[in-house]
Design a protein around this motif. Structure first.
Motif, mmCIF file in Angstrom:
data_model
loop_
_atom_site.group_PDB
_atom_site.id
_atom_site.type_symbol
_atom_site.label_atom_id
_atom_site.label_comp_id
_atom_site.label_asym_id
_atom_site.label_seq_id
_atom_site.Cartn_x
_atom_site.Cartn_y
_atom_site.Cartn_z
ATOM 1 N N LEU A 1 0.809 -1.226 0.000
ATOM 2 C CA LEU A 1 0.000 0.000 0.000
ATOM 3 C C LEU A 1 0.839 1.272 0.000
ATOM 4 O O LEU A 1 0.282 2.374 -0.041
ATOM 5 N N THR A 2 2.168 1.151 0.040
ATOM 6 C CA THR A 2 3.020 2.335 0.070
ATOM 7 C C THR A 2 3.354 2.846 -1.326
ATOM 8 O O THR A 2 4.173 3.756 -1.473
ATOM 9 N N VAL A 3 2.740 2.305 -2.350
ATOM 10 C CA VAL A 3 3.044 2.693 -3.722
ATOM 11 C C VAL A 3 2.879 4.206 -3.904
ATOM 12 O O VAL A 3 1.923 4.801 -3.404
ATOM 13 N N GLU A 4 3.838 4.827 -4.572
ATOM 14 C CA GLU A 4 3.772 6.267 -4.847
ATOM 15 C C GLU A 4 4.599 6.560 -6.102
ATOM 16 O O GLU A 4 5.340 5.688 -6.583
ATOM 17 N N PRO A 5 4.469 7.771 -6.686
ATOM 18 C CA PRO A 5 5.052 8.028 -8.007
ATOM 19 C C PRO A 5 6.546 7.748 -8.131
ATOM 20 O O PRO A 5 6.977 7.115 -9.092
ATOM 21 N N ALA A 6 7.359 8.224 -7.178
ATOM 22 C CA ALA A 6 8.805 8.060 -7.321
ATOM 23 C C ALA A 6 9.199 6.588 -7.345
ATOM 24 O O ALA A 6 10.102 6.183 -8.090
ATOM 25 N N GLY A 7 8.525 5.770 -6.532
ATOM 26 C CA GLY A 7 8.827 4.347 -6.514
ATOM 27 C C GLY A 7 8.439 3.659 -7.804
ATOM 28 O O GLY A 7 9.172 2.798 -8.316
ATOM 29 N N VAL A 8 7.267 4.012 -8.336
ATOM 30 C CA VAL A 8 6.825 3.431 -9.597
ATOM 31 C C VAL A 8 7.805 3.790 -10.710
ATOM 32 O O VAL A 8 8.198 2.940 -11.523
ATOM 33 N N PRO B 1 14.856 13.954 -8.048
ATOM 34 C CA PRO B 1 15.235 13.324 -6.771
ATOM 35 C C PRO B 1 15.417 11.827 -6.929
ATOM 36 O O PRO B 1 14.728 11.181 -7.710
ATOM 37 N N SER B 2 16.344 11.291 -6.183
ATOM 38 C CA SER B 2 16.582 9.849 -6.215
ATOM 39 C C SER B 2 15.569 9.143 -5.325
ATOM 40 O O SER B 2 14.961 9.750 -4.447
ATOM 41 N N PHE B 3 15.412 7.857 -5.588
ATOM 42 C CA PHE B 3 14.486 7.051 -4.783
ATOM 43 C C PHE B 3 15.290 6.022 -4.010
ATOM 44 O O PHE B 3 16.125 5.307 -4.583
ATOM 45 N N SER C 1 10.517 15.405 -2.988
ATOM 46 C CA SER C 1 10.227 16.670 -3.654
ATOM 47 C C SER C 1 9.452 16.515 -4.947
ATOM 48 O O SER C 1 9.157 17.503 -5.599
ATOM 49 N N VAL C 2 9.127 15.267 -5.351
ATOM 50 C CA VAL C 2 8.303 15.127 -6.552
ATOM 51 C C VAL C 2 6.861 15.482 -6.235
ATOM 52 O O VAL C 2 6.064 15.729 -7.123
ATOM 53 N N ASN C 3 6.481 15.495 -4.959
ATOM 54 C CA ASN C 3 5.115 15.787 -4.551
ATOM 55 C C ASN C 3 5.011 17.236 -4.101
ATOM 56 O O ASN C 3 5.206 17.564 -2.951
ATOM 57 N N GLU C 4 4.738 18.097 -5.062
ATOM 58 C CA GLU C 4 4.684 19.520 -4.768
ATOM 59 C C GLU C 4 3.325 20.133 -5.060
ATOM 60 O O GLU C 4 3.142 21.330 -4.967
ATOM 61 N N GLY C 5 2.366 19.320 -5.469
ATOM 62 C CA GLY C 5 1.052 19.849 -5.781
ATOM 63 C C GLY C 5 0.258 20.155 -4.527
ATOM 64 O O GLY C 5 0.713 19.980 -3.399
ATOM 65 N N CYS C 6 -0.971 20.616 -4.731
ATOM 66 C CA CYS C 6 -1.812 20.979 -3.595
ATOM 67 C C CYS C 6 -2.279 19.755 -2.832
ATOM 68 O O CYS C 6 -2.374 19.753 -1.617
ATOM 69 N N GLY C 7 -2.622 18.704 -3.551
ATOM 70 C CA GLY C 7 -2.965 17.448 -2.899
ATOM 71 C C GLY C 7 -4.341 17.383 -2.306
ATOM 72 O O GLY C 7 -4.959 16.332 -2.256
ATOM 73 N N ARG C 8 -4.888 18.483 -1.819
ATOM 74 C CA ARG C 8 -6.144 18.418 -1.087
ATOM 75 C C ARG C 8 -7.347 18.825 -1.930
ATOM 76 O O ARG C 8 -8.476 18.562 -1.575
ATOM 77 N N CYS C 9 -7.107 19.522 -3.000
ATOM 78 C CA CYS C 9 -8.237 19.902 -3.853
ATOM 79 C C CYS C 9 -8.234 19.036 -5.104
ATOM 80 O O CYS C 9 -7.297 18.316 -5.366
ATOM 81 N N SER C 10 -9.296 19.137 -5.871
ATOM 82 C CA SER C 10 -9.353 18.404 -7.138
ATOM 83 C C SER C 10 -8.627 19.235 -8.184
ATOM 84 O O SER C 10 -9.245 19.971 -8.957
ATOM 85 N N CYS C 11 -7.337 19.151 -8.163
ATOM 86 C CA CYS C 11 -6.506 19.985 -9.013
ATOM 87 C C CYS C 11 -6.727 19.607 -10.476
ATOM 88 O O CYS C 11 -6.454 18.496 -10.875
ATOM 89 N N LYS C 12 -7.247 20.544 -11.268
ATOM 90 C CA LYS C 12 -7.574 20.241 -12.651
ATOM 91 C C LYS C 12 -6.426 20.558 -13.597
ATOM 92 O O LYS C 12 -6.478 20.237 -14.767
ATOM 93 N N ALA C 13 -5.377 21.218 -13.064
ATOM 94 C CA ALA C 13 -4.255 21.559 -13.920
ATOM 95 C C ALA C 13 -3.626 20.298 -14.472
ATOM 96 O O ALA C 13 -3.403 19.327 -13.752
ATOM 97 N N ASP C 14 -3.315 20.326 -15.785
ATOM 98 C CA ASP C 14 -2.710 19.154 -16.403
ATOM 99 C C ASP C 14 -1.332 18.854 -15.845
ATOM 100 O O ASP C 14 -0.800 17.772 -16.059
ATOM 101 N N ASN C 15 -0.746 19.792 -15.142
ATOM 102 C CA ASN C 15 0.613 19.610 -14.667
ATOM 103 C C ASN C 15 0.696 18.983 -13.284
ATOM 104 O O ASN C 15 1.751 18.992 -12.664
ATOM 105 N N TYR C 16 -0.414 18.482 -12.779
ATOM 106 C CA TYR C 16 -0.406 17.834 -11.478
ATOM 107 C C TYR C 16 -1.187 16.517 -11.531
ATOM 108 O O TYR C 16 -2.065 16.333 -12.366
#
Length: 865
Positions: A233-240, A314-316, A375-390
Motif C-alpha cells: 500500500l506504500t506505492v507512490e510516483p517516485a517508486g513506480v 530526486p533519487s528514490f 520533492s516530486v510531490n509539490e502539488g496541492c494534494g487536497r483539492c481536485s486539481c484540474k491543472a494538467d501539470n499535477y
C-alpha cells in the motif's frame, strides 16, 4: 419464446429434421448416457429436459448452428421442492466407482481442482464435475447454472449422492420449482465437452459471450510489471518511476504497468471523511476502508509534472519500501501477540501495548521522513486539481515521455470501489453500508483474512441503479488521466450484500452491466482484467464484455500460515489452479496466470509455465530485485513475448489424477505454436487441499522426484483448427529446453521417459519434420535462449530450383537459432549476408542470430542445400 420472425428459430426449423438420437435420458431413477447409468437413485422430484433452443439468442450464427448440431448431447436437470425457500438443497442422484475431476471454490473468490470417484467425494461449492464413462468411451459433465434469480452449486451428499444447492441470496426471494438449474452434456472428447457445453449455455442463458466472440486486451502479447509485491500500500510516483526505470536499464522495457492497490483515496469510518488514511502498508490494513473520492490519493494528486524528468530529479531509496514493510510486519506480529495473550487470559497488557505504541511511532517517523524528503510531490494534494501539470495525468504523461515503449498503464480497484466500498456521504453517489451475510455454502471454504475484514466492516454499496454512473465516474476520469485499463478485484463480494437488492443474480446483473458499459466507453471495451471472480455467477453474468481474467489464486511467495516449506510447495498449487481452471474459464475469458517474482527461489519454475500459458507475462518484482537473465528467456528486448496460440491445458492423462499429492503424477500442460506444439512437464507434488482442516497445506512426504512419460499425442492437435494438420506429421523433432537435447520421434514411437525433480520442469517443443527436397528433411526449432523457442518462429517455407533446395525461416529474437536438418546445408544467409553455421551428425543445425532493434528483432535466415 422467440418471436415468429426470429432468424435463429427460422434456421432451427430448417435444421430440425435429421436430428440424431438423444444421448441422455432419465427413467426409473437412473440418468443414463447412451444406455449406461451415470447417476442412480435419482429422486422422483428430479426432472430431465433434453436441450432445445426455445429462446431468442444473440449468439453468432456459427455458434447457434454448432449448438443445434450437438443438441442431442445435452439437457437440463430440475427439481421440485415441497416448500419455497431462498436456499434449497436436493439430490440429483448418486454415483460411486467412477472417476471424476471437478472445480470447487476453496475461498469466496478462488477455485481449484479436485478429483475422486464418488458423489460424496465432491467438495462444497463445486462449480462443475466431469465424469469418466469408459463404458461408452465418453465423458459426462454436470454444470450447476442460473435459473431465473437463483444460482446453483454442487455439494457432496452421503452414500455417493450429488447434491445441488439453488440459492437466491435474499430471504425475500423464494422458489420451490426449477426446470433448468443444472446442465448435463456428453462427449467423447474431454476438451470438446467444455466448448460444447459452454456454447449451449451461451445460447440458453444469453447473458454472456464466449471468448471466441470477444477481443482480448492488447497486453496479452506483452511483458509488464505490477507494483503490488514491490510496495504493497506504500506505492507512490517516485517508486513506480524507479521500478520502470530498473527494467529499462536492465534491457527489458515493460509494455504495460499495473499500479496496484494503494493509489486510491480511501479512509475508515472513524477518520476524517476528507482525508486519506495514513501510514497504510500491508494488505489487510485497507480492507475496512472505503473510497471517499473517485480519483487518486493525495500522494499521487501532489505529483508535479516534470519532476522526475528533470536532470536533478530526486533519487528514490530502493531500500525504503522493504524497510516500511518489515516494520509493518513487526507491528502486525505485535498486535497478533497481544490478541493471543488476551485469548489465553492475560489481563496485564502494558508490555504489549507499550511495544505496539513504540512500533507505531517508529513507522510514523519513517513515513514522515519519506513525505518531507520527497520533492516530486509539490502539488496541492487536497483539492481536485484540474491543472494538467499535477496528479495522475501529469504522472502518466511523464512516464510515457521517458519510457517510450510503455503502451498501457492500468490501475487496480475493487468491484465495489475499495475493499469496503464507497463511504456514504463523501461522493455524489448513493452508497449505504451493508452488513455482509455469507452463504452457508461457504462454510466449508478456507479461512480468509479478506473475508474476516470485509465482514467486520461491511461494504459501502453504491445503489445498483447507479452502477453505470459509479463506474463511468471513475473510468472517465481515469481515461482522461492517461489510464488505459483496470484490474478489477474482490469481485465476489456482491454475494455478501444482495439481501436488499433482489438477490445475488439481480445485483450481479446490475453491476456487471454498469461495468461493461463503462469498459466499452472508456477503455476500448477490452481494458480490464477480472480477479477474485472465480465463481459461476461471474462467468454466467459478468463476461458479456470482459475478456480476460485470473485463473489462479494470488502468487504467494511464502505461506501466510507460517510453513517455511510453503515457499516451494505453494508454487505448484498455483500451477494446478491455473491449468485446471482454464478448462472452463478459458471458454469465457483469456486465462491470466498472474504475476510472479523473478528473484524468487522458484522463479524459474514459474517462468517455465508462464512461457507456454498463452497469456501475458508480468512480474511483481521489488525495486532492484530482478533476475534479468531469467526474464530474458521469457521476454524480448522490446517487451513483447513469444506467446503460444492457445491457452495451456492439462493433458488427457492428467485430467482425473492428482498432480499435487498422489506421489506419482506429473502435471503436463499442452499448447500450440504456429509451427508446432509444446508440452510442459512440472513436478507440483507436495501440497494440496485438506478437506478436514479446510485449507491448502504442505504434504512433505510427496515433495519428491516423480517419473512419467511424454508423447507427441499428448498434444490435443484438433483443438485448434490451424494446428490440426501439425498433428498429422509422420515425424517430429522434439527439443527439450532444459536438457538442451533433441529427439527424433513419430506418433508410433515409444513415449519419452522423464524424471522431474520437485519444483522443477522440462519443456518439450514438438515440430513436424518436412521433406524439403531429395534426401533432405527439415524442421525449425527456434531461438533456444527462449523458454518457448517454438514461439520465436514466425514463418518458414521451402522451395526447389533445379538441383538446389532453398529453406527460408523468419525468426524473432536474438541468440542461438536451432533447426533440425537431415543433411548439412551448403550455405547459410542471415538477413542477406552469408554467415557461418554448425551442423552436427544428429541433425542439429545451429547459428547465432543477433537482435536487430531497427528490424523489430526479426531476422531472415536462409539455407541452401
Amino acid at each position: 419464446m422467440a418471436p415468429p420472425n426470429d432468424p435463429a428459430n427460422a434456421l432451427l426449423t430448417k435444421l430440425a429434421p435429421n436430428r440424431p438420437e438423444k444421448h441422455i435420458g432419465l427413467s426409473n431413477g437412473k440418468l443414463c448416457v447412451k444406455g449406461f447409468p451415470v447417476l442412480s437413485d435419482v429422486p422422483s422430484n428430479v426432472s430431465f429436459t433434453p436441450f432445445s433452443i426455445s429462446k431468442s439468442s444473440d449468439a453468432p450464427l456459427p455458434v447457434i448452428q454448432a449448438v443445434q448440431a450437438n443438441s442431442h448431447k445435452g439437457g437440463f436437470l430440475g427439481f421440485k421442492a415441497q416448500e419455497p425457500s431462498d436456499r434449497l438443497m436436493n439430490s440429483l442422484g448418486r454415483f460411486s466407482g467412477r472417476d471424476f475431476v471437478s472445480i470447487f471454490r476453496f475461498k469466496t473468490w478462488w477455485s481449484t481442482q479436485w478429483v475422486g470417484n464418488s458423489g460424496s467425494d465432491l467438495q462444497m461449492e463445486t462449480q462443475w464435475v466431469l465424469l469418466d464413462v469408459p463404458e461408452t468411451t465418453s465423458y459426462v459433465m454436470i454444470i450447476p447454472i442460473i435459473e431465473s434469480s437463483f444460482r446453483s452449486a454442487l455439494h457432496p451428499g452421503t452414500d455417493g449422492h450429488v447434491m445441488i444447492c439453488a440459492e437466491s441470496g435474499s430471504t425475500r426471494l423464494k422458489a420451490s420449482s426449477f426446470d433448468a438449474i443444472a446442465y448435463v452434456h456428453v462427449s467423447d472428447n474431454p476438451y470438446n465437452i467444455m466448448k460444447e457445453a459452454c456454447s449451449a449455455l451461451r445460447v440458453h442463458l444469453n447473458t454472456f459471450r464466449l471468448l471466441e466472440e470477444k477481443q482480448v486486451p492488447s497486453l496479452v502479447d506483452k511483458f509488464g510489471w505490477c507494483t503490488w509485491d514491490a510496495f504493497y500500500l506504500t506505492v507512490e510516483p517516485a517508486g513506480v518511476w524507479q521500478g520502470v526505470k530498473d527494467f529499462a536499464d536492465g534491457g527489458i522495457s515493460p509494455r504495460f504497468l499495473i499500479i496496484d492497490d494503494g493509489w486510491q483515496s480511501i479512509n475508515r469510518d472513524d477518520e476524517n471523511p476528507n482525508e486519506d488514511s495514513k501510514n497504510l502498508v500491508l494488505g489487510g490494513e485497507q480492507m475496512t476502508a472505503r473510497l471517499h473520492r473517485l480519483d487518486e490519493s493525495e500522494k499521487f494528486r501532489k505529483y508535479k509534472g516534470g519532476s522526475l524528468l528533470a536532470p536533478n530529479a530526486p533519487s528514490f531509496d530502493i531500500k525504503r519500501p522493504k524497510m516500511l514493510i518489515n516494520k509493518a510486519i513487526e507491528l502486525e506480529h505485535a498486535n497478533k501477540a497481544r490478541d493471543k495473550a488476551i485469548q489465553s487470559g492475560v489481563t496485564d497488557l502494558f508490555e504489549f501495548d507499550s511495544k505496539i505504541n513504540n512500533l507505531k511511532k517508529e513507522l510514523e517517523e519513517m513515513f514522515g521522513g519519506e513525505e518531507s524528503g520527497n520533492s516530486v510531490n509539490e502539488g496541492c494534494g487536497r483539492c481536485s486539481c484540474k491543472a494538467d501539470n499535477y496528479g495522475m495525468k501529469a504522472f502518466t504523461r511523464d512516464l510515457r515521455t521517458r519510457f517510450k515503449g510503455l503502451d498501457d498503464i492500468w490501475v487496480w480497484h475493487a468491484l465495489c470501489g475499495a475493499w469496503g466500498g464507497v463511504r456514504p456521504g463523501t461522493t455524489h453517489l448513493n452508497s449505504k453500508i451493508i452488513p455482509c451475510n455469507l452463504s452457508p455454502g461457504l462454510d466449508g471454504t478456507m479461512d480468509d483474512l479478506a473475508v474476516v475484514k470485509i465482514v467486520e466492516g461491511g461494504i459501502g454499496l453504491v445503489h445498483p441503479s447507479q452502477a453505470d454512473d459509479f463506474y463511468d465516474s471513475m473510468y472517465s476520469y481515469l481515461a482522461q488521466a492517461g489510464i488505459t485499463g483496470v484490474k478489477v478485484d474482490v469481485i465476489h463480494t456482491l454475494e455478501y450484500v444482495s439481501e436488499e437488492y433482489g438477490g445475488r443474480v439481480e445485483l450481479g446483473k446490475a453491476y456487471y452491466k454498469g461495468l461493461s458499459n463503462s469498459l466499452k466507453k472508456n477503455f476500448k471495451g477490452t481494458g480490464l482484467i477480472s480477479s477474485m471472480q472465480q465463481c459461476n455467477d461471474f462467468f454466467f453474468l459478468g463476461t458479456r464484455q470482459i475478456s480476460m481474467g485470473r485463473v489462479g489464486d494470488d502468487f504467494w511467495f511464502q505461506d501466510p500460515n507460517g510453513d517455511p516449506n510453503g515457499v516451494y510447495w505453494l508454487q505448484g498449487v498455483h500451477m494446478i489452479h491455473c491449468s485446471y481452471n482454464s478448462l472452463w474459464m478459458g471458454q469465457f475469458i483469456q486465462p491470466d496466470w498472474d504475476m510472479f517474482q523473478s528473484d524468487h527461489c522458484c522463479a524459474k519454475f514459474h517462468a517455465g509455465s508462464r512461457a507456454i500459458c498463452g497469456g501475458p507475462v508480468y512480474v511483481s518484482d521489488s525495486v532492484g530485485g530482478h533476475d534479468f537473465d531469467l526474464l530474458k528467456q521469457l521476454v524480448y528486448p522490446d517487451g513483447t513475448i513469444p506467446r503460444c496460440q492457445h491457452f495451456a491445458l492439462p493433458t488427457r492423462d492428467c485430467l482425473f489424477r492428482n498432480p499435487l499429492f498422489d506421489k506419482k503424477t506429473i502435471l503436463k500442460i499442452w499448447n500450440f505454436n504456429k509451427y508446432g506444439g509444446v508440452i510442459g512437464a512440472f513436478n507440483c507434488q507436495g501440497s494440496g487441499w485438506d478437506k478436514k482442516e479446510r485449507r491448502i497445506k504442505g504434504y512433505a512426504e510427496c515433495y519428491k522426484p516423480v517419473s512419467g512419460t511424454v508423447h507427441v499425442t499428448d498434444i490435443e492437435w484438433d483443438q485448434n483448427a490451424e494446428a490440426a494438420h501439425l498433428g498429422e506429421a509422420e515425424e517430429y523433432i522434439v527439443y527439450l529446453s532444459q536438457a538442451d537435447k533433441i529427439h527424433l520421434v513419430a506418433p508410433k514411437s515409444e513415449a519419452i521417459k522423464i524424471t522431474v525433480q520437485p519444483s522443477s520442469f522440462e519443456l518439450f517443443n514438438f515440430v513436424p519434420i518436412k521433406k524439403v527436397g531429395p534426401g533432405i528433411k527439415f524442421a525449425p526449432v527456434g531461438i533456444t535462449d527462449m523458454f518457448n523457442n517454438g514461439g520465436t518462429i514466425r514463418e518458414w517455407a521451402h522451395s526447389e530450383s533445379g538441383p538446389e533446395i532453398h529453406v527460408k525461416v523468419e525468426v524473432k529474437g536474438g541468440g542461438n537459432f536451432l533447426a533440425y536438418s537431415s543433411g548439412s546445408p551448403k550455405k547459410c544467409y542471415l538477413n542477406g549476408a552469408e554467415v557461418a553455421f554448425e551442423w552436427m551428425p544428429d541433425g542439429k543445425l545451429i547459428l547465432n542470430v543477433p537482435w536487430i532493434e531497427e528490424a523489430g528483432g526479426i531476422s531472415n535466415v536462409a539455407f541452401l542445400f
